[in-house]
Design a protein around this motif. Structure first.
Motif, PDB file in Angstrom:
ATOM      1  N   HIS A 282       1.502  -0.493  12.045  1.00  0.00           N
ATOM      2  CA  HIS A 282       1.800  -0.643  10.626  1.00  0.00           C
ATOM      3  C   HIS A 282       0.951  -1.744  10.011  1.00  0.00           C
ATOM      4  CE1 HIS A 282       4.218  -0.276   6.996  1.00  0.00           C
ATOM      5  NE2 HIS A 282       4.094  -1.588   6.907  1.00  0.00           N
ATOM      6  N   GLU A 286      -1.599  -1.431   6.875  1.00  0.00           N
ATOM      7  CA  GLU A 286      -1.550  -2.275   5.688  1.00  0.00           C
ATOM      8  C   GLU A 286      -2.880  -2.966   5.449  1.00  0.00           C
ATOM      9  OE1 GLU A 286       2.210  -4.306   4.112  1.00  0.00           O
ATOM     10  OE2 GLU A 286       1.911  -4.938   6.171  1.00  0.00           O
ATOM     11  N   PRO A 292      -1.877  -0.923  -0.072  1.00  0.00           N
ATOM     12  CA  PRO A 292      -1.252  -0.108   0.959  1.00  0.00           C
ATOM     13  C   PRO A 292      -0.264   0.877   0.331  1.00  0.00           C
ATOM     14  CG  PRO A 292      -0.895  -2.446   1.350  1.00  0.00           C
ATOM     15  CD  PRO A 292      -1.496  -2.321   0.005  1.00  0.00           C
ATOM     16  N   PRO A 295       3.868  -0.730   1.192  1.00  0.00           N
ATOM     17  CA  PRO A 295       3.702  -2.155   1.440  1.00  0.00           C
ATOM     18  C   PRO A 295       5.000  -2.819   1.892  1.00  0.00           C
ATOM     19  CG  PRO A 295       3.874  -1.735  -0.902  1.00  0.00           C
ATOM     20  CD  PRO A 295       4.031  -0.418  -0.223  1.00  0.00           C
ATOM     21  N   ARG A 466      -7.735  -8.347   3.416  1.00  0.00           N
ATOM     22  CA  ARG A 466      -7.555  -6.898   3.359  1.00  0.00           C
ATOM     23  C   ARG A 466      -8.920  -6.236   3.487  1.00  0.00           C
ATOM     24  NH1 ARG A 466      -2.647  -6.279   3.555  1.00  0.00           N
ATOM     25  NH2 ARG A 466      -1.156  -6.566   1.867  1.00  0.00           N
TER      26      ARG A 466
END
Lengths: 588, 127
Positions: A282, A286, A292, A295, A466
């Motif tokens: 997970h 993300e 995402p 989220p 990210r």
């Protein structure tokens, strides 16, 4: 930049396509024009026939030219006076009659034209034709979005933000006019029409050569189904992505090869189950996306244990299914009525908004509570009550109205389920990085520990909060330099893509996550693996680094320098010179 | 009987007959070509054109086109007449009149086409 909304009446009038408005205008103008011709003719004949006298007293008749000139300026109320000579009483009497005749006829004609232009149906027809023309003249790929509710609006915003074009069809005038006010990056033609009608889909570019995909995201399953069927029949090669809230609709759509069917409840339930079962997978999910799909709004991961589901609908059903699949079967359902299939103590009667019901559901010992009602106020009330009874409980809230986003954020929940944004983001992901879903599917099959290892490797390489992902294909469109190098018989390895000519010592912070070759997916390929024509490559990393990889893959000189360490000559003449020199130097 | 069809046929035929009347006679003789007749021909031709507006059929479109040609030719004839007798002070010399009448002759041809189409359509209707 938005477009004026184009409306169309539903029903028979809307079915006729490509109707020019000119015959309609001409037909409406027939009576005023006839009146105008007749009154002019009467006035002119009278003026020519009545004898007058020149200032010298000689008799004369106005010529047709004089009379036409006089009537023209009189009818339009310009009034230059009595030409060519002053009129006598007989002429003036006739002119008095003429003035009322032709001026009224003229106003009648002008009034009809103005009325026509102001006519709502006429304006609609003009706007609809303009929409058709605009869509027909699109010369770059575009997405046809049916439905501009919360999902559609978000989709259009995301698509235009990424530089793609979109065309929108929706039956609700309020929604289309709201979208037309939105500040979008590119011009989006919007048609206010019933997307159930295939004519409207064709007008919106269903069979347009540049139509890349049709996205049916209306709030109504049956409409989405109808759109998908029409699209598959009228343009079988078009990619069709649909939203399906019910499983029956999903199965129906799958039966005629709809390319992607997205169900927000299944997507969310799958994400929740994955976060419980394989938390590192997970985390990778993300990390891989700026936005995402599912989220986690707090830092905590959903725990195993007893779960309480408040409100029993499609979401609760999907969550129950998925959780039971991964072995979380201690689930209490709180609902006003007992759902079929739930027996014994697993069911607690009530809404969940009152502490007594939650206590009865043993909230003190529960791991998490899911508020799955379709009412935002109820959901927030349930979650806040649950938190006051058990401060460490994991809170999952369904947010139905995007406008309530701030309240849900202020409530500090652990997970927010917002169907419209889940749909939009998932569809965007399907469209822009087609390799990402298969990659994530492959990753899910790996043990969580392996995923954690990969994740920490990739994260330490990329060094960003990210990452972005990008799909490249070894073809002349995406990577012309690689194609050329392969054609010349050179070997291009995976590692060659990770450097730039400007700084060949420093590895770019990108990871080649997967290569798809002939239907086979190779996860985290070896750095020495040679690329082949037609390979699809999934890149993960910061946006800027991915842009540099794309640059190298498209520029011959840089790529050759990275492979060989030599700078090749620029231009045909220098290349010829270099070849000559290398031949003269002999083979070495 | 359809009154609309009567009016329609009446004006199309009248445009032809008036046009024919103006055209008939020696091409250079002023006495054979009346200015009132030309005016009437123009007015009736314009009315016939307006009546054909908004037809959706193929035949309607051809009728409208023929009518527009007739209008154009007749208005050109009127403009030549006006220019010769008012603007250029030439008067109606035989050569000027010849060009006026030949222009109306062109309009006559267009009007004949109109009437022929109308007759064909009517005959086709009965079959």
């Amino acid at each position: 930049m938005a477009d004026p909304v184009v409306s169309s009446q539903q029903g028979a009038a809307a079915v006729t396509t490509e109707r020019s408005v000119i015959p309609h205008v001409l037909r409406r103008m027939r009576a005023p024009l006839l009146t105008l011709v007749a009154t002019y003719a009467i006035a002119i004949i009278g003026l020519v026939a009545i004898p007058g006298r020149t200032p010298l007293g000689e008799p004369y008749h106005l010529s047709f030219f004089d009379a036409f000139y006089f009537v023209s300026y009189t009818a339009t109320t310009i009034g230059f006076g009595e030409l060519p000579y002053g009129f006598n009483d007989a002429q003036r009497l006739w002119v008095t009659v003429c003035i009322y005749l032709v001026v009224i006829a003229w106003f009648y004609a002008i009034g009809t034209i103005v009325g026509l232009v102001r006519d709502e149906r006429f304006q609609r027809a003009v706007a609809r034709n303009a929409f058709r023309r605009r869509v027909r003249r699109l010369t770059e790929p575009f997405y046809l979005v049916c439905g501009c509710g919360d999902t559609g609006t978000q989709l259009v915003a995301e698509l235009t933000e990424r530089g793609s074009r979109a065309v929108v069809v929706d039956a609700d005038e309020a929604r289309t006019s709201e979208l037309s006010m939105a500040d979008l990056r590119s011009h989006v033609p919007i048609l206010c029409a019933d997307a159930n009608l295939s004519e409207q889909l064709l007008a919106a570019g269903l069979d347009h050569p540049y139509c890349r995909a049709l996205l049916a995201v209306t709030g109504d399953d049956h409409t989405n189904l109808q759109i998908a069927i029409s699209a598959k029949l009228l343009n079988p090669v078009l990619t069709v992505v649909t939203r399906a809230d019910n499983h029956a609709t999903r199965d129906n759509m799958a039966s005629f090869d709809t390319d992607h069917i997205v169900n927000p409840f299944d997507t969310f339930a799958g994400g929740l189950a994955m976060a419980i079962q394989t938390p590192m997978t997970h985390r990778l999910y993300e990390w891989l996306s700026a936005k995402p799909v599912i989220p986690l709004t707090s830092g905590t991961l959903p725990p195993r244990g007893r779960w309480i589901v408040c409100g029993y609908g499609r979401l609760a059903h999907a969550i129950q299914d998925r959780l039971e699949n991964i072995g979380v079967d201690d689930i209490a359902v709180v609902a006003p009525e007992r759902p079929s299939g739930i027996h014994g103590s697993a069911y607690i009667e009530g809404k969940g908004t009152e502490p007594a019901t939650l206590t009865q559901a043993d909230v003190e010992h529960a791991a998490g509570v899911i508020a799955a009602n379709d009412d935002d106020a109820d959901n927030l009330s349930i979650l806040l009550t649950a938190r006051s009874l058990n401060p460490s409980i994991f809170l999952v809230g369904r947010q139905n109205d995007p406008a309530n986003g701030r309240i849900f954020l202020a409530a500090h929940l652990d997970m927010i389920m917002e169907p419209s944004s889940i749909l939009a983001l998932r569809i965007i992901r399907l469209l822009t990085t087609p390799l990402l879903p298969p990659f994530l599917r492959r990753v899910r099959q790996l043990p969580d520990a392996t995923v954690a290892q990969h994740l920490s490797e990739v994260q330490s390489l990329c060094r960003v909060e990210r990452a972005a992902s990008w799909t490249l294909q070894v073809d002349t469109g995406d990577m012309p330099a690689v194609v050329d190098a392969l054609a010349e018989g050179r070997t291009v390895c995976v590692s060659h893509l990770c450097y730039t000519a400007a700084d060949p010592g420093a590895r770019l912070p990108v990871s080649i996550a997967m290569i798809r070759r002939g239907g086979e997916d190779i996860l985290f390929p070896d750095r020495d693996m040679a690329l082949e024509d037609g390979d699809e490559i999934l890149l993960i990393g910061p946006r800027a680094a991915i842009a540099r990889v794309r640059w190298v893959a498209a520029h011959d000189n840089d790529l050759r320098y990275i492979i060989t360490g030599h700078r090749p000559a620029d231009g045909a003449l220098l290349r010829w010179w270099q070849r000559r020199r290398s031949r003269a130097a002999g083979p070495d | 009987m359809n009154l609309e069809k009567v009016v329609f046929g009446f004006f199309i035929l009248l445009a032809l007959t008036l046009n024919f009347g103006f055209f008939l006679g020696d091409i250079t003789d002023v006495a054979h070509h009346n200015v009132y007749e030309l005016f009437a021909a123009i007015v009736v031709s314009l009315i016939a054109t307006a009546l054909k507006f908004g037809e959706r059929t193929q035949i309607g479109a051809v009728l409208l086109a023929a009518s527009l040609v007739a209008d154009l030719q007749l208005i050109a004839a009127a403009v030549v007449w006006t220019l010769a007798s008012h603007a250029l002070e030439l008067g109606l010399t035989p050569s000027v009149l010849a060009s006026i009448v030949s222009l109306s002759g062109g309009a006559l041809l267009a009007n004949i086409v109109s009437v022929t189409i109308l007759v064909l359509e009517t005959v086709g209707l009965h079959r």
